[in-house]
Design a protein around this motif. Structure first.
Motif, PDB file in Angstrom:
ATOM      1  N   LYS A   1       0.837  -1.193   0.000  1.00  0.00           N
ATOM      2  CA  LYS A   1       0.000   0.000   0.000  1.00  0.00           C
ATOM      3  C   LYS A   1       0.875   1.247   0.000  1.00  0.00           C
ATOM      4  O   LYS A   1       1.787   1.385   0.829  1.00  0.00           O
ATOM      5  N   ALA A   2       0.597   2.165  -0.921  1.00  0.00           N
ATOM      6  CA  ALA A   2       1.354   3.407  -1.019  1.00  0.00           C
ATOM      7  C   ALA A   2       0.925   4.381   0.084  1.00  0.00           C
ATOM      8  O   ALA A   2      -0.269   4.612   0.295  1.00  0.00           O
ATOM      9  N   ILE A   3       1.916   4.939   0.776  1.00  0.00           N
ATOM     10  CA  ILE A   3       1.680   5.961   1.799  1.00  0.00           C
ATOM     11  C   ILE A   3       2.482   7.197   1.386  1.00  0.00           C
ATOM     12  O   ILE A   3       3.720   7.190   1.437  1.00  0.00           O
ATOM     13  N   HIS A   4       1.800   8.241   0.968  1.00  0.00           N
ATOM     14  CA  HIS A   4       2.480   9.464   0.520  1.00  0.00           C
ATOM     15  C   HIS A   4       3.076  10.171   1.741  1.00  0.00           C
ATOM     16  O   HIS A   4       2.354  10.522   2.679  1.00  0.00           O
ATOM     17  N   THR A   5       4.391  10.371   1.719  1.00  0.00           N
ATOM     18  CA  THR A   5       5.101  10.952   2.859  1.00  0.00           C
ATOM     19  C   THR A   5       6.017  12.079   2.380  1.00  0.00           C
ATOM     20  O   THR A   5       7.244  11.938   2.383  1.00  0.00           O
ATOM     21  N   PRO A   6       5.464  13.205   1.946  1.00  0.00           N
ATOM     22  CA  PRO A   6       6.310  14.284   1.433  1.00  0.00           C
ATOM     23  C   PRO A   6       7.242  14.844   2.497  1.00  0.00           C
ATOM     24  O   PRO A   6       7.000  14.709   3.696  1.00  0.00           O
ATOM     25  N   GLY A   7       8.296  15.487   2.019  1.00  0.00           N
ATOM     26  CA  GLY A   7       9.269  16.104   2.917  1.00  0.00           C
ATOM     27  C   GLY A   7      10.676  15.971   2.383  1.00  0.00           C
ATOM     28  O   GLY A   7      11.357  16.963   2.138  1.00  0.00           O
ATOM     29  N   HIS A   8      11.140  14.730   2.200  1.00  0.00           N
ATOM     30  CA  HIS A   8      12.431  14.510   1.558  1.00  0.00           C
ATOM     31  C   HIS A   8      12.362  14.981   0.115  1.00  0.00           C
ATOM     32  O   HIS A   8      13.312  15.544  -0.429  1.00  0.00           O
ATOM     33  N   SER A   9      11.231  14.730  -0.503  1.00  0.00           N
ATOM     34  CA  SER A   9      10.877  15.278  -1.815  1.00  0.00           C
ATOM     35  C   SER A   9       9.359  15.401  -1.830  1.00  0.00           C
ATOM     36  O   SER A   9       8.671  14.801  -0.998  1.00  0.00           O
ATOM     37  N   PRO A  10       8.800  16.184  -2.775  1.00  0.00           N
ATOM     38  CA  PRO A  10       7.339  16.390  -2.753  1.00  0.00           C
ATOM     39  C   PRO A  10       6.527  15.112  -2.922  1.00  0.00           C
ATOM     40  O   PRO A  10       5.444  14.982  -2.359  1.00  0.00           O
ATOM     41  N   GLY A  11       7.051  14.170  -3.712  1.00  0.00           N
ATOM     42  CA  GLY A  11       6.296  12.954  -3.991  1.00  0.00           C
ATOM     43  C   GLY A  11       6.764  11.731  -3.232  1.00  0.00           C
ATOM     44  O   GLY A  11       6.320  10.610  -3.532  1.00  0.00           O
ATOM     45  N   SER A  12       7.644  11.906  -2.263  1.00  0.00           N
ATOM     46  CA  SER A  12       8.178  10.747  -1.531  1.00  0.00           C
ATOM     47  C   SER A  12       7.041   9.867  -1.019  1.00  0.00           C
ATOM     48  O   SER A  12       6.065  10.359  -0.448  1.00  0.00           O
TER      49      SER A  12
ATOM     50  N   ASP B   1      11.722  19.647   2.658  1.00  0.00           N
ATOM     51  CA  ASP B   1      11.252  20.525   3.725  1.00  0.00           C
ATOM     52  C   ASP B   1      11.222  19.758   5.042  1.00  0.00           C
ATOM     53  O   ASP B   1      10.566  18.719   5.150  1.00  0.00           O
ATOM     54  N   TYR B   2      11.935  20.287   6.035  1.00  0.00           N
ATOM     55  CA  TYR B   2      12.079  19.570   7.309  1.00  0.00           C
ATOM     56  C   TYR B   2      10.765  19.464   8.092  1.00  0.00           C
ATOM     57  O   TYR B   2      10.399  18.358   8.525  1.00  0.00           O
ATOM     58  N   PRO B   3      10.018  20.545   8.312  1.00  0.00           N
ATOM     59  CA  PRO B   3       8.742  20.381   9.030  1.00  0.00           C
ATOM     60  C   PRO B   3       7.801  19.392   8.341  1.00  0.00           C
ATOM     61  O   PRO B   3       7.074  18.639   9.006  1.00  0.00           O
ATOM     62  N   THR B   4       7.829  19.396   6.999  1.00  0.00           N
ATOM     63  CA  THR B   4       6.942  18.490   6.261  1.00  0.00           C
ATOM     64  C   THR B   4       7.326  17.036   6.483  1.00  0.00           C
ATOM     65  O   THR B   4       6.453  16.172   6.682  1.00  0.00           O
ATOM     66  N   ILE B   5       8.620  16.728   6.469  1.00  0.00           N
ATOM     67  CA  ILE B   5       9.022  15.331   6.660  1.00  0.00           C
ATOM     68  C   ILE B   5       8.713  14.874   8.082  1.00  0.00           C
ATOM     69  O   ILE B   5       8.287  13.732   8.295  1.00  0.00           O
ATOM     70  N   LEU B   6       8.863  15.765   9.058  1.00  0.00           N
ATOM     71  CA  LEU B   6       8.522  15.381  10.431  1.00  0.00           C
ATOM     72  C   LEU B   6       7.030  15.065  10.544  1.00  0.00           C
ATOM     73  O   LEU B   6       6.649  14.083  11.190  1.00  0.00           O
ATOM     74  N   THR B   7       6.212  15.891   9.923  1.00  0.00           N
ATOM     75  CA  THR B   7       4.769  15.634   9.954  1.00  0.00           C
ATOM     76  C   THR B   7       4.438  14.311   9.277  1.00  0.00           C
ATOM     77  O   THR B   7       3.637  13.515   9.788  1.00  0.00           O
ATOM     78  N   SER B   8       5.056  14.060   8.117  1.00  0.00           N
ATOM     79  CA  SER B   8       4.813  12.801   7.406  1.00  0.00           C
ATOM     80  C   SER B   8       5.168  11.602   8.266  1.00  0.00           C
ATOM     81  O   SER B   8       4.415  10.621   8.347  1.00  0.00           O
ATOM     82  N   ILE B   9       6.331  11.652   8.890  1.00  0.00           N
ATOM     83  CA  ILE B   9       6.783  10.520   9.708  1.00  0.00           C
ATOM     84  C   ILE B   9       5.866  10.316  10.901  1.00  0.00           C
ATOM     85  O   ILE B   9       5.424   9.194  11.186  1.00  0.00           O
ATOM     86  N   ARG B  10       5.540  11.393  11.582  1.00  0.00           N
ATOM     87  CA  ARG B  10       4.745  11.266  12.800  1.00  0.00           C
ATOM     88  C   ARG B  10       3.315  10.838  12.514  1.00  0.00           C
ATOM     89  O   ARG B  10       2.741  10.023  13.247  1.00  0.00           O
ATOM     90  N   GLU B  11       2.737  11.369  11.438  1.00  0.00           N
ATOM     91  CA  GLU B  11       1.321  11.109  11.170  1.00  0.00           C
ATOM     92  C   GLU B  11       1.080   9.892  10.291  1.00  0.00           C
ATOM     93  O   GLU B  11       0.002   9.283  10.366  1.00  0.00           O
ATOM     94  N   ARG B  12       2.056   9.523   9.456  1.00  0.00           N
ATOM     95  CA  ARG B  12       1.824   8.458   8.478  1.00  0.00           C
ATOM     96  C   ARG B  12       2.591   7.179   8.799  1.00  0.00           C
ATOM     97  O   ARG B  12       2.178   6.089   8.387  1.00  0.00           O
ATOM     98  N   LEU B  13       3.757   7.296   9.474  1.00  0.00           N
ATOM     99  CA  LEU B  13       4.600   6.124   9.720  1.00  0.00           C
ATOM    100  C   LEU B  13       4.606   5.687  11.180  1.00  0.00           C
ATOM    101  O   LEU B  13       4.458   4.500  11.467  1.00  0.00           O
TER     102      LEU B  13
END
Length: 206
Positions: free
Chosen positions: A121-132, A163-175
């Motif tokens: 299952k794909a989990i979109h986790t932007p931050g490292h890049s927009p489409g990560s 973007d650092y704040p974006t990757i933190l949000t992705s990790i915390r909320e999605r992973l």
């Protein structure tokens, strides 16, 4: 019987923003004796083609489009007859490597890819890049995180389109919401677990 997960490490370079660095990349091959998917295709097309050993390759799933993750993708795709699938938001990076060709398909958050009776299952986790994007293989208790989450914390965000704040949000909320025992299989370096990275992230300030 569950699917098998194979790891191949390839070596080459990563280039962005005028700099070039030597890197070792993880290639993940998920499937069974008959069919598989390839997660990322860096550096060494011949090694990746050899690793799949004549199996039907259902897709080349790209976690993101930095050149060290896609450099062999077109050669591998042509050799094995598989579609290259990328999140559309990383086209700006893809086009730096392949200005004259698009990916075959685009994946989006929540898309599912069946292989060997299991589902990624794909989990979109932007931050490292927009489409990560990460790929969660729930049946095997593992997630393939590309350069979003490493053993020891978030992926790099000091270069263009990150973007650092974006990757933190992705990790915390999605992973970090995945089961604590989930094995994290990264784009570079050693495996870790969601539990271990929950501890790491707890020490990181916003």
């Amino acid at each position: 019987m569950g699917v098998t997960i194979e790891n191949l490490v390839t070596s080459g370079t990563f280039s962005l923003d005028g700099g070039t660095w030597d890197v070792d990349n993880n290639v993940w091959i998920v499937g069974n004796d008959a069919e598989c998917v390839i997660i990322d295709s860096p550096h060494d097309a011949a090694a990746i083609i050899n690793q799949v050993k004549g199996r039907t390759v259902k897709a080349i799933l790209l976690t993101h489009a930095h050149n060290d993750h896609i450099g062999a993708a077109r050669e591998v795709a042509e050799a094995v007859g598989a579609p290259i699938i990328l999140n559309r938001e990383d086209l700006v990076l893809w086009e730096q490597e392949y200005p004259d060709a698009k990916p075959d398909q685009y994946h989006e958050d929540g898309d599912e890819f069946e292989v060997g009776g299991a589902v990624l299952k794909a989990i979109h986790t932007p931050g490292h890049s927009p489409g990560s994007t990460c790929f969660y293989l729930e049946s095997e208790g593992t997630v393939f995180t590309g350069d979003t989450l490493f053993n020891g914390g978030p992926g790099a965000t000091g270069r263009s389109y990150s973007d650092y704040p974006t990757i933190l949000t992705s990790i915390r909320e999605r992973l970090l919401t995945l089961p604590a025992e989930t094995v994290v299989r990264t784009g570079h370096g050693d495996n870790t677990t969601i539990a271990a990275e929950q501890e790491t992230l707890a020490k990181i300030a916003e």
